[in-house]
Write a protein that holds these residues in place. Structure first.
Motif, PDB file in Angstrom:
ATOM      1  N   ASN A 131     -40.061 -11.186  33.752  1.00  0.00           N
ATOM      2  CA  ASN A 131     -40.336 -12.620  33.784  1.00  0.00           C
ATOM      3  C   ASN A 131     -39.363 -13.384  34.675  1.00  0.00           C
ATOM      4  N   ALA A 132     -38.174 -12.789  34.890  1.00  0.00           N
ATOM      5  CA  ALA A 132     -37.145 -13.510  35.666  1.00  0.00           C
ATOM      6  C   ALA A 132     -37.313 -13.251  37.165  1.00  0.00           C
ATOM      7  N   GLU A 133     -36.647 -14.068  37.978  1.00  0.00           N
ATOM      8  CA  GLU A 133     -36.471 -13.777  39.413  1.00  0.00           C
ATOM      9  C   GLU A 133     -35.060 -13.249  39.588  1.00  0.00           C
ATOM     10  N   PHE A 134     -34.891 -12.330  40.523  1.00  0.00           N
ATOM     11  CA  PHE A 134     -33.582 -11.685  40.680  1.00  0.00           C
ATOM     12  C   PHE A 134     -32.966 -12.018  42.034  1.00  0.00           C
ATOM     13  N   ASP A 135     -31.616 -12.142  42.034  1.00  0.00           N
ATOM     14  CA  ASP A 135     -30.902 -12.402  43.295  1.00  0.00           C
ATOM     15  C   ASP A 135     -30.714 -11.115  44.091  1.00  0.00           C
ATOM     16  N   ARG A 136     -30.754  -9.985  43.369  1.00  0.00           N
ATOM     17  CA  ARG A 136     -30.471  -8.700  44.023  1.00  0.00           C
ATOM     18  C   ARG A 136     -31.292  -7.619  43.325  1.00  0.00           C
ATOM     19  N   VAL A 137     -31.974  -6.814  44.112  1.00  0.00           N
ATOM     20  CA  VAL A 137     -32.754  -5.707  43.542  1.00  0.00           C
ATOM     21  C   VAL A 137     -32.278  -4.397  44.171  1.00  0.00           C
ATOM     22  N   ILE A 138     -31.961  -3.428  43.307  1.00  0.00           N
ATOM     23  CA  ILE A 138     -31.467  -2.132  43.789  1.00  0.00           C
ATOM     24  C   ILE A 138     -32.567  -1.096  43.609  1.00  0.00           C
ATOM     25  N   MET A 139     -32.850  -0.357  44.672  1.00  0.00           N
ATOM     26  CA  MET A 139     -33.922   0.639  44.641  1.00  0.00           C
ATOM     27  C   MET A 139     -33.356   2.012  44.988  1.00  0.00           C
ATOM     28  N   GLY A 140     -32.556   2.578  44.078  1.00  0.00           N
ATOM     29  CA  GLY A 140     -31.866   3.846  44.329  1.00  0.00           C
ATOM     30  C   GLY A 140     -32.706   5.047  43.958  1.00  0.00           C
ATOM     31  N   HIS A 141     -33.775   5.272  44.693  1.00  0.00           N
ATOM     32  CA  HIS A 141     -34.647   6.435  44.465  1.00  0.00           C
ATOM     33  C   HIS A 141     -35.339   6.761  45.787  1.00  0.00           C
ATOM     34  N   PHE A 142     -35.557   8.070  46.043  1.00  0.00           N
ATOM     35  CA  PHE A 142     -36.161   8.438  47.325  1.00  0.00           C
ATOM     36  C   PHE A 142     -37.640   8.062  47.418  1.00  0.00           C
ATOM     37  N   ASP A 143     -38.274   7.738  46.277  1.00  0.00           N
ATOM     38  CA  ASP A 143     -39.673   7.278  46.323  1.00  0.00           C
ATOM     39  C   ASP A 143     -39.750   5.752  46.358  1.00  0.00           C
ATOM     40  N   ALA A 144     -38.639   5.089  46.643  1.00  0.00           N
ATOM     41  CA  ALA A 144     -38.572   3.623  46.530  1.00  0.00           C
ATOM     42  C   ALA A 144     -39.659   2.917  47.338  1.00  0.00           C
ATOM     43  N   CYS A 145     -40.082   3.541  48.447  1.00  0.00           N
ATOM     44  CA  CYS A 145     -41.083   2.929  49.328  1.00  0.00           C
ATOM     45  C   CYS A 145     -42.328   2.510  48.537  1.00  0.00           C
ATOM     46  N   ASP A 146     -42.716   3.338  47.554  1.00  0.00           N
ATOM     47  CA  ASP A 146     -43.944   3.065  46.782  1.00  0.00           C
ATOM     48  C   ASP A 146     -43.796   1.837  45.879  1.00  0.00           C
ATOM     49  N   TYR A 147     -42.576   1.357  45.712  1.00  0.00           N
ATOM     50  CA  TYR A 147     -42.319   0.274  44.748  1.00  0.00           C
ATOM     51  C   TYR A 147     -41.815  -0.996  45.438  1.00  0.00           C
ATOM     52  N   LEU A 148     -41.862  -0.996  46.790  1.00  0.00           N
ATOM     53  CA  LEU A 148     -41.276  -2.134  47.518  1.00  0.00           C
ATOM     54  C   LEU A 148     -41.964  -3.469  47.201  1.00  0.00           C
ATOM     55  N   LEU A 149     -43.303  -3.442  47.078  1.00  0.00           N
ATOM     56  CA  LEU A 149     -44.009  -4.711  46.817  1.00  0.00           C
ATOM     57  C   LEU A 149     -43.573  -5.294  45.475  1.00  0.00           C
ATOM     58  N   LYS A 150     -43.470  -4.398  44.470  1.00  0.00           N
ATOM     59  CA  LYS A 150     -43.027  -4.841  43.135  1.00  0.00           C
ATOM     60  C   LYS A 150     -41.628  -5.475  43.244  1.00  0.00           C
ATOM     61  N   ALA A 151     -40.746  -4.814  44.003  1.00  0.00           N
ATOM     62  CA  ALA A 151     -39.362  -5.307  44.131  1.00  0.00           C
ATOM     63  C   ALA A 151     -39.338  -6.680  44.789  1.00  0.00           C
ATOM     64  N   LEU A 152     -40.083  -6.826  45.881  1.00  0.00           N
ATOM     65  CA  LEU A 152     -40.009  -8.089  46.625  1.00  0.00           C
ATOM     66  C   LEU A 152     -40.700  -9.227  45.868  1.00  0.00           C
ATOM     67  N   ARG A 153     -41.656  -8.882  45.017  1.00  0.00           N
ATOM     68  CA  ARG A 153     -42.346  -9.918  44.219  1.00  0.00           C
ATOM     69  C   ARG A 153     -41.385 -10.585  43.242  1.00  0.00           C
ATOM     70  N   VAL A 154     -40.397  -9.834  42.754  1.00  0.00           N
ATOM     71  CA  VAL A 154     -39.496 -10.431  41.743  1.00  0.00           C
ATOM     72  C   VAL A 154     -38.170 -10.880  42.359  1.00  0.00           C
ATOM     73  N   LEU A 155     -38.074 -10.797  43.686  1.00  0.00           N
ATOM     74  CA  LEU A 155     -36.834 -11.194  44.364  1.00  0.00           C
ATOM     75  C   LEU A 155     -36.872 -12.697  44.672  1.00  0.00           C
ATOM     76  N   ALA A 156     -35.826 -13.407  44.276  1.00  0.00           N
ATOM     77  CA  ALA A 156     -35.742 -14.856  44.505  1.00  0.00           C
ATOM     78  C   ALA A 156     -35.671 -15.130  46.017  1.00  0.00           C
ATOM     79  N   PRO A 157     -36.002 -16.354  46.447  1.00  0.00           N
ATOM     80  CA  PRO A 157     -35.838 -16.697  47.865  1.00  0.00           C
ATOM     81  C   PRO A 157     -34.403 -16.407  48.303  1.00  0.00           C
ATOM     82  N   ASP A 158     -34.264 -15.786  49.448  1.00  0.00           N
ATOM     83  CA  ASP A 158     -32.958 -15.385  49.982  1.00  0.00           C
ATOM     84  C   ASP A 158     -32.259 -14.312  49.153  1.00  0.00           C
TER      85      ASP A 158
END
Ligand SMILES: C[S@@+](CC[C@H](N)C(=O)[O-])C[C@H]1O[C@@H](n2cnc3c(N)ncnc32)[C@H](O)[C@@H]1O
Length: 273
Positions: A188-215
């Motif tokens: 539910n929150a927006e995040f200032d920083r998202v860490i994607m420490g996995h070699f399959d991270a590419c498959d989850y990029l849209l999810k990560a950027l959707r919850v990333l706050a502006p800047d």
């Protein structure tokens, strides 16, 4: 003296020239465990190599043959070759990591990245999408004093150790562990920083950027042929940002470690506007 020479000295048995050449040159100390990769051609020497390593490191209780990791849960394959026990508490950079080397991975090669991450995130809301046992969440919580960290982990054994490590490092008020698949966890929150420490991270990029706050900043990991390391991972982040009608500014690309001949484990830091 080099690693294999130390080992050869402790082996106290005659070795052929060929066996000498194949002796391990490196090993990893995790708490009171020694982990070593043994080439298939000298497997018949595994117990002798284990005994020699315990002789070299008397404070270690067991020597483990590290056969690599399997699958997207990064489950290790381990064989005890000397001594006994696979559970330990590994200490580094003023953080403690309880783990069972038989069921959760902990990469010595990522040490510099763990230290780097411990300097980031002050006063921020952080999301760690593939938290493991807290390899990155714990150092950030201990050193950087973020507002909060949501740490998601899919493997129930790694999650068990994540919770234990949160208690062990007294960061219960900062790190909120979640057992689940980060693709499906509702955030539910927006995040200032998202860490994607996995070699399959590419498959989850849209999810990560959707919850990333502006800047907000994303730390995106990828395994990549060396000649593409300054292009391909960033392109993946840029394309995901464009899909969401956002833009990505590259802050830096860093090699975390050499993964295999010609293949690098890389992390890209990007600000998403
Ligand atoms: C390679 S470990 C890395 C741990 C830590 N991020 C680091 O960089 O050292 C990746 C972890 O992600 C977990 N994982 C894999 N797929 C996942 C998913 N879809 N959601 C949450 N965790 C996942 C695995 O179980 C594993 O513990």
């Amino acid at each position: 003296m080099k690693g294999h020479q130390l080992l050869e000295q402790r082996l106290r048995m005659p070795l052929s020239k060929y066996e000498k050449l194949l002796l391990p040159r490196r090993w990893q100390i995790l708490g009171d465990l020694v982990l070593v990769n043994i080439p298939s051609k000298i497997v018949h020497l595994k117990h002798e190599i284990g005994d020699a390593l315990l002789d070299l490191y008397p404070r270690c209780k067991s020597a483990l043959w590290d056969k690599g990791v399997r699958g997207s849960l990064r489950t290790p394959e381990i064989e005890v070759i000397a001594g006994s026990g696979t559970k330990t508490i590994h200490k580094e950079n003023r953080c403690k990591f309880a783990l069972d080397a038989n069921s959760v991975m902990f990469s010595a090669g990522n040490f510099a990245e763990r230290v780097r991450m411990s300097t980031l995130g002050s006063n921020e809301k952080v999301l760690d999408m593939f938290s493991g046992i807290g390899q990155l969440s714990i150092p950030i919580a201990v050193h950087a004093h973020p507002q909060s960290i949501v740490a998601i982990e899919l493997n129930s054994v790694a999650y068990h150790y994540l919770r234990q490590n949160i208690r062990l490092n007294n960061v219960d008020n900062i790190v909120q562990p979640i057992l689940g698949n980060c693709a499906h966890v509702t955030l539910n929150a927006e995040f200032d920083r998202v860490i994607m420490g996995h070699f399959d991270a590419c498959d989850y990029l849209l999810k990560a950027l959707r919850v990333l706050a502006p800047d907000g900043v994303v730390h995106y990991h990828e395994l990549v042929p060396e000649e593409l390391m300054y292009k391909r991972p960033y392109t993946h982040v840029e394309q995901a940002a464009q899909t969401l009608a956002r833009s990505a500014d590259l802050l830096g690309t860093r090699k975390v470690k050499d993964y295999a001949p010609g293949i690098a484990h890389v992390v890209v830091d990007a600000r998403i506007n």
